[in-house]
Motif scaffolding. Sequence first.
Motif, PDB file in Angstrom:
ATOM      1  N   THR A 123      45.092  47.810  48.730  1.00 19.14           N
ATOM      2  CA  THR A 123      44.010  47.087  49.409  1.00 19.14           C
ATOM      3  C   THR A 123      43.066  46.448  48.399  1.00 19.14           C
ATOM      4  OG1 THR A 123      44.111  48.560  51.335  1.00 19.14           O
ATOM      5  CG2 THR A 123      42.071  47.323  51.012  1.00 19.14           C
ATOM      6  N   VAL A 124      42.737  47.193  47.347  1.00 20.35           N
ATOM      7  CA  VAL A 124      41.861  46.664  46.301  1.00 20.35           C
ATOM      8  C   VAL A 124      42.499  45.451  45.636  1.00 20.35           C
ATOM      9  CG1 VAL A 124      40.852  47.134  44.032  1.00 20.35           C
ATOM     10  CG2 VAL A 124      40.677  48.838  45.857  1.00 20.35           C
ATOM     11  N   LYS A 125      43.781  45.545  45.303  1.00 19.55           N
ATOM     12  CA  LYS A 125      44.483  44.439  44.647  1.00 19.55           C
ATOM     13  C   LYS A 125      44.511  43.196  45.546  1.00 19.55           C
ATOM     14  CE  LYS A 125      47.534  47.261  41.755  1.00 19.55           C
ATOM     15  NZ  LYS A 125      48.954  47.605  41.435  1.00 19.55           N
ATOM     16  N   LYS A 126      44.778  43.383  46.820  1.00 17.78           N
ATOM     17  CA  LYS A 126      44.801  42.247  47.749  1.00 17.78           C
ATOM     18  C   LYS A 126      43.423  41.624  47.880  1.00 17.78           C
ATOM     19  CE  LYS A 126      48.707  43.946  50.516  1.00 17.78           C
ATOM     20  NZ  LYS A 126      49.123  44.548  51.807  1.00 17.78           N
ATOM     21  N   GLY A 127      42.395  42.464  47.883  1.00 19.61           N
ATOM     22  CA  GLY A 127      41.034  41.968  47.977  1.00 19.61           C
ATOM     23  C   GLY A 127      40.636  41.153  46.759  1.00 19.61           C
ATOM     24  N   LEU A 128      41.043  41.609  45.575  1.00 21.61           N
ATOM     25  CA  LEU A 128      40.762  40.875  44.345  1.00 21.61           C
ATOM     26  C   LEU A 128      41.416  39.503  44.365  1.00 21.61           C
ATOM     27  CD1 LEU A 128      41.260  43.783  41.782  1.00 21.61           C
ATOM     28  CD2 LEU A 128      39.144  42.465  42.040  1.00 21.61           C
ATOM     29  N   ALA A 129      42.655  39.455  44.811  1.00 21.08           N
ATOM     30  CA  ALA A 129      43.376  38.184  44.860  1.00 21.08           C
ATOM     31  C   ALA A 129      42.736  37.212  45.839  1.00 21.08           C
ATOM     32  CB  ALA A 129      44.845  38.427  45.238  1.00 21.08           C
ATOM     33  N   LYS A 131      39.617  37.148  46.996  1.00 17.34           N
ATOM     34  CA  LYS A 131      38.221  36.794  46.779  1.00 17.34           C
ATOM     35  C   LYS A 131      37.928  36.416  45.321  1.00 17.34           C
ATOM     36  CE  LYS A 131      33.511  38.486  47.632  1.00 17.34           C
ATOM     37  NZ  LYS A 131      32.688  39.643  48.062  1.00 17.34           N
ATOM     38  N   GLN A 132      37.942  37.404  44.441  1.00 12.11           N
ATOM     39  CA  GLN A 132      37.522  37.164  43.057  1.00 12.11           C
ATOM     40  C   GLN A 132      38.472  36.232  42.309  1.00 12.11           C
ATOM     41  OE1 GLN A 132      37.359  40.124  44.551  1.00 12.11           O
ATOM     42  NE2 GLN A 132      35.322  40.984  44.188  1.00 12.11           N
ATOM     43  N   PHE A 133      39.774  36.477  42.403  1.00 11.09           N
ATOM     44  CA  PHE A 133      40.712  35.620  41.682  1.00 11.09           C
ATOM     45  C   PHE A 133      40.716  34.205  42.261  1.00 11.09           C
ATOM     46  CE2 PHE A 133      43.523  39.553  40.579  1.00 11.09           C
ATOM     47  CZ  PHE A 133      42.539  40.001  39.712  1.00 11.09           C
ATOM     48  N   ALA A 134      40.585  34.110  43.549  1.00  6.66           N
ATOM     49  CA  ALA A 134      40.532  32.786  44.182  1.00  6.66           C
ATOM     50  C   ALA A 134      39.311  32.007  43.708  1.00  6.66           C
ATOM     51  CB  ALA A 134      40.520  32.938  45.701  1.00  6.66           C
ATOM     52  N   HIS A 135      38.190  32.697  43.581  1.00  3.19           N
ATOM     53  CA  HIS A 135      36.968  32.045  43.090  1.00  3.19           C
ATOM     54  C   HIS A 135      37.143  31.587  41.648  1.00  3.19           C
ATOM     55  CE1 HIS A 135      32.808  31.141  42.291  1.00  3.19           C
ATOM     56  NE2 HIS A 135      32.727  32.086  41.374  1.00  3.19           N
ATOM     57  N   LEU A 136      37.721  32.430  40.813  1.00  2.04           N
ATOM     58  CA  LEU A 136      37.959  32.064  39.421  1.00  2.04           C
ATOM     59  C   LEU A 136      38.897  30.872  39.318  1.00  2.04           C
ATOM     60  CD1 LEU A 136      38.471  35.429  37.497  1.00  2.04           C
ATOM     61  CD2 LEU A 136      36.638  33.767  37.164  1.00  2.04           C
ATOM     62  N   GLU A 137      39.926  30.878  40.120  1.00  2.00           N
ATOM     63  CA  GLU A 137      40.902  29.786  40.092  1.00  2.00           C
ATOM     64  C   GLU A 137      40.227  28.443  40.365  1.00  2.00           C
ATOM     65  OE1 GLU A 137      44.792  28.029  39.813  1.00  2.00           O
ATOM     66  OE2 GLU A 137      43.902  29.903  39.092  1.00  2.00           O
ATOM     67  N   LYS A 138      39.362  28.415  41.347  1.00  2.30           N
ATOM     68  CA  LYS A 138      38.633  27.175  41.661  1.00  2.30           C
ATOM     69  C   LYS A 138      37.659  26.814  40.555  1.00  2.30           C
ATOM     70  CE  LYS A 138      38.835  27.689  46.711  1.00  2.30           C
ATOM     71  NZ  LYS A 138      38.029  27.927  47.950  1.00  2.30           N
ATOM     72  N   SER A 139      37.002  27.804  40.009  1.00  2.00           N
ATOM     73  CA  SER A 139      35.986  27.554  38.983  1.00  2.00           C
ATOM     74  C   SER A 139      36.587  27.021  37.691  1.00  2.00           C
ATOM     75  CB  SER A 139      35.205  28.839  38.691  1.00  2.00           C
ATOM     76  OG  SER A 139      34.528  29.289  39.847  1.00  2.00           O
ATOM     77  N   LEU A 140      37.827  27.394  37.396  1.00  2.00           N
ATOM     78  CA  LEU A 140      38.479  26.972  36.162  1.00  2.00           C
ATOM     79  C   LEU A 140      39.252  25.664  36.322  1.00  2.00           C
ATOM     80  CD1 LEU A 140      39.752  30.441  34.892  1.00  2.00           C
ATOM     81  CD2 LEU A 140      38.097  28.968  33.716  1.00  2.00           C
ATOM     82  N   ALA A 141      39.274  25.127  37.509  1.00  2.00           N
ATOM     83  CA  ALA A 141      39.994  23.867  37.732  1.00  2.00           C
ATOM     84  C   ALA A 141      39.368  22.749  36.901  1.00  2.00           C
ATOM     85  CB  ALA A 141      39.964  23.501  39.210  1.00  2.00           C
ATOM     86  N   GLY A 142      40.186  22.086  36.097  1.00  2.00           N
ATOM     87  CA  GLY A 142      39.714  20.950  35.323  1.00  2.00           C
ATOM     88  C   GLY A 142      38.891  21.298  34.095  1.00  2.00           C
ATOM     89  N   ARG A 143      38.845  22.581  33.737  1.00  2.00           N
ATOM     90  CA  ARG A 143      38.082  22.958  32.543  1.00  2.00           C
ATOM     91  C   ARG A 143      38.818  24.048  31.777  1.00  2.00           C
ATOM     92  NH1 ARG A 143      32.310  24.820  34.087  1.00  2.00           N
ATOM     93  NH2 ARG A 143      32.344  22.783  35.095  1.00  2.00           N
ATOM     94  N   GLU A 144      38.588  24.066  30.476  1.00  2.00           N
ATOM     95  CA  GLU A 144      39.279  25.048  29.642  1.00  2.00           C
ATOM     96  C   GLU A 144      38.629  26.417  29.716  1.00  2.00           C
ATOM     97  OE1 GLU A 144      39.648  23.589  25.668  1.00  2.00           O
ATOM     98  OE2 GLU A 144      41.274  22.215  26.211  1.00  2.00           O
ATOM     99  N   TYR A 145      37.289  26.427  29.821  1.00  2.00           N
ATOM    100  CA  TYR A 145      36.543  27.678  29.832  1.00  2.00           C
ATOM    101  C   TYR A 145      35.509  27.653  30.951  1.00  2.00           C
ATOM    102  CZ  TYR A 145      38.709  28.033  25.226  1.00  2.00           C
ATOM    103  OH  TYR A 145      39.632  28.061  24.207  1.00  2.00           O
TER     104      TYR A 145
END
Length: 203
Positions: A123-129, A131-145
């Motif tokens: 459940t924790v792993k699914k939640g990370l994917a 919410k948190q990982f999805a947010h990071l994925e969007k935030s890193l779009a088009g940028r190196e860091y």
Amino acid sequence: MKLFYMPGACSLAPHIALCEAGLPFDLVQVDRSKKTSTGEDYLTINVKGAVPAVKLDDGQVLTEAAVIQQYIADKAPAKKLAPAAGTPERYRLQEWLNYIASELHKGIGQLFNPAMPDDYRDTVKKGLAAKQFAHLEKSLAGREYLLGDFTVADGYLFTVLNWTKFHKIDLSAFPNITAFMTRVAARPAVKAAMTAEGLLKAA
């Protein structure tokens, strides 16, 4: 300056920052029994018992990765590992450092608890994917860091996300994150820190 660390723990983030900054420092390893490689009781250095801790030349001790990251960056301003204090960009850095600490560090870190039931672990792993990982994925779009250029927040994020390998969390569905991890791992300072901690073989 002394950095107290455990190999691969969140103390890898300030280790990376120190290597990036080019500051002189000594490494002191802490084991699971809270003894240091120099024979000290780590609890007399940091009563909280966790790494990282940095002992400054004047004897003061700093703890908490997000704070130590900023201290190191401010000691080497020419390296531009953090935006200048008081600027809007500095608050963005602090925003990311706090997000990494509260959402990712704690989120992934709880998986190290061997008593966690398997169904809750999933459940924790699914939640990370979702919410948190999805947010990071969007935030890193088009940028190196995270902020465009490399900062101490990127070293902290890399350190925490590196734990996904231990927990068998597949990040392949997040191409921006996987590209970020590859990019950071290739930095000479990151390689140096990981080699010093025994996480990479010396070239």
